[in-house]
Motif scaffolding. Structure first.
Motif, PDB file in Angstrom:
ATOM      1  N   TYR A 110      21.961 -66.703  29.840  1.00  0.00           N
ATOM      2  CA  TYR A 110      21.743 -64.718  30.696  1.00  0.00           C
ATOM      3  C   TYR A 110      22.494 -63.988  29.994  1.00  0.00           C
ATOM      4  O   TYR A 110      22.291 -62.887  30.264  1.00  0.00           O
ATOM      5  CB  TYR A 110      21.999 -65.673  32.519  1.00  0.00           C
ATOM      6  N   ASN A 141      13.575 -67.797  31.080  1.00  0.00           N
ATOM      7  CA  ASN A 141      12.911 -68.308  32.026  1.00  0.00           C
ATOM      8  C   ASN A 141      11.844 -69.236  31.880  1.00  0.00           C
ATOM      9  O   ASN A 141      11.394 -70.313  32.771  1.00  0.00           O
ATOM     10  CB  ASN A 141      11.940 -67.255  32.627  1.00  0.00           C
ATOM     11  N   ASN A 142      11.480 -69.073  30.455  1.00  0.00           N
ATOM     12  CA  ASN A 142      10.633 -70.098  29.932  1.00  0.00           C
ATOM     13  C   ASN A 142      11.585 -71.841  29.723  1.00  0.00           C
ATOM     14  O   ASN A 142      10.750 -72.963  30.210  1.00  0.00           O
ATOM     15  CB  ASN A 142      10.159 -70.827  28.660  1.00  0.00           C
ATOM     16  N   PRO A 145      12.409 -73.604  34.341  1.00  0.00           N
ATOM     17  CA  PRO A 145      12.149 -73.241  35.197  1.00  0.00           C
ATOM     18  C   PRO A 145      12.608 -72.934  36.565  1.00  0.00           C
ATOM     19  O   PRO A 145      13.481 -73.402  37.006  1.00  0.00           O
ATOM     20  CB  PRO A 145      10.317 -73.610  35.204  1.00  0.00           C
ATOM     21  N   ASN A 146      12.305 -72.063  37.670  1.00  0.00           N
ATOM     22  CA  ASN A 146      12.993 -71.732  38.840  1.00  0.00           C
ATOM     23  C   ASN A 146      14.398 -72.154  38.573  1.00  0.00           C
ATOM     24  O   ASN A 146      14.613 -72.415  39.514  1.00  0.00           O
ATOM     25  CB  ASN A 146      12.753 -72.665  39.296  1.00  0.00           C
ATOM     26  N   ASN A 147      15.248 -70.813  37.968  1.00  0.00           N
ATOM     27  CA  ASN A 147      16.117 -70.628  37.473  1.00  0.00           C
ATOM     28  C   ASN A 147      16.948 -69.652  38.626  1.00  0.00           C
ATOM     29  O   ASN A 147      16.076 -68.952  38.591  1.00  0.00           O
ATOM     30  CB  ASN A 147      17.106 -70.405  36.352  1.00  0.00           C
ATOM     31  N   GLU A 150      15.518 -65.756  37.992  1.00  0.00           N
ATOM     32  CA  GLU A 150      14.489 -66.318  37.230  1.00  0.00           C
ATOM     33  C   GLU A 150      13.972 -64.528  38.027  1.00  0.00           C
ATOM     34  O   GLU A 150      13.323 -63.535  37.724  1.00  0.00           O
ATOM     35  CB  GLU A 150      14.004 -66.756  38.340  1.00  0.00           C
ATOM     36  N   ILE A 153      15.758 -61.908  35.896  1.00  0.00           N
ATOM     37  CA  ILE A 153      14.957 -61.498  35.309  1.00  0.00           C
ATOM     38  C   ILE A 153      13.736 -60.812  34.512  1.00  0.00           C
ATOM     39  O   ILE A 153      13.397 -59.951  34.072  1.00  0.00           O
ATOM     40  CB  ILE A 153      14.937 -63.349  34.187  1.00  0.00           C
ATOM     41  N   ILE A 154      13.054 -61.406  35.831  1.00  0.00           N
ATOM     42  CA  ILE A 154      11.302 -60.483  36.063  1.00  0.00           C
ATOM     43  C   ILE A 154      11.924 -59.094  36.313  1.00  0.00           C
ATOM     44  O   ILE A 154      11.387 -58.640  35.452  1.00  0.00           O
ATOM     45  CB  ILE A 154      10.704 -61.156  37.096  1.00  0.00           C
TER      46      ILE A 154
END
Length: 216
Positions: A110, A141-142, A145-147, A150, A153-154
């Protein structure tokens, strides 16, 4: 003989000078966690050099400690907030290389992505950092998952996509203003295909319809 004696005296004096130079890390009596706590305290008070000094001690005296990896990552963060983005990128890449199974590995990814994110430029300029940011954020994110990053990042991906779409729109308008309608239309269609969720989509749809009707 006199020359040899003088040479020996000078050599001894130089040796004494070297041994008498203080070592900033000598006589450390603190444990790894204490040094880490001290570093965090210095960081909170924005004493960045002092914080890095404490973190360096951890890596010197306790290289196999769990705090050694944390120290490396915290130094990366300090470099980041100091605007040392190239240092941050290099140190996070080294962390990812040497600590692939570390519990904080996602933060290293990150932070590495953020070194490109903060360098994103306006749409009329080169979007190298924008594209690199997008690639890195999608990977995180790939891969995780569910980090915990998330949602952030979105949000940042939305900003990144808007920037990329705006650049395509800027280029498309340039070609349209120069009567290169076919090339302009290609740029508008690329936005319609890949960036439908961006803020420019309504304007792009209008431009596609206008060119299609006017220059059939």
């Amino acid at each position: 003989l006199i020359i040899i004696i003088c040479f020996l005296v000078i050599s001894c004096n130089k040796a004494t000078e070297v041994t008498e130079q203080p070592n900033m890390y000598e006589n450390n009596i603190k444990e790894d966690y204490e040094l880490f706590e001290n570093a965090n305290q210095e960081l909170q008070e924005k004493n960045y050099e002092e914080a890095i000094s404490e973190l360096d001690k951890i890596q010197i005296y306790f290289p196999n400690s769990k705090y050694s990896a944390k120290a490396r990552l915290l130094i990366s963060f300090i470099n980041f907030i100091n605007g040392e983005y190239e240092k941050t990128k290099a140190s996070t890449e080294n962390f990812i290389k040497y600590y692939p199974g570390n519990e904080d590995i996602i933060y290293a990814y990150y932070l590495n992505a953020m070194t490109d994110y903060v360098l994103i430029k306006k749409p009329e300029y080169d979007q190298k950092h924008t594209k690199e940011t997008k690639k890195k954020l999608i990977f995180i994110n790939n891969a995780f998952p569910n980090n915990r990053y998330e949602q952030d990042i979105i949000l940042k991906l939305n900003i990144v996509n808007n920037s990329l779409a705006e650049q395509l729109l800027t280029v498309g308008k340039y070609y349209e203003d120069n009567n290169d309608y076919a090339i302009a239309l290609n740029y508008y269609l690329e936005i319609f295909k890949d960036y439908q969720e961006t803020l420019v989509i309504e304007e792009v749809l209008y431009l596609i319809i206008k060119i299609s009707k006017t220059h059939q």
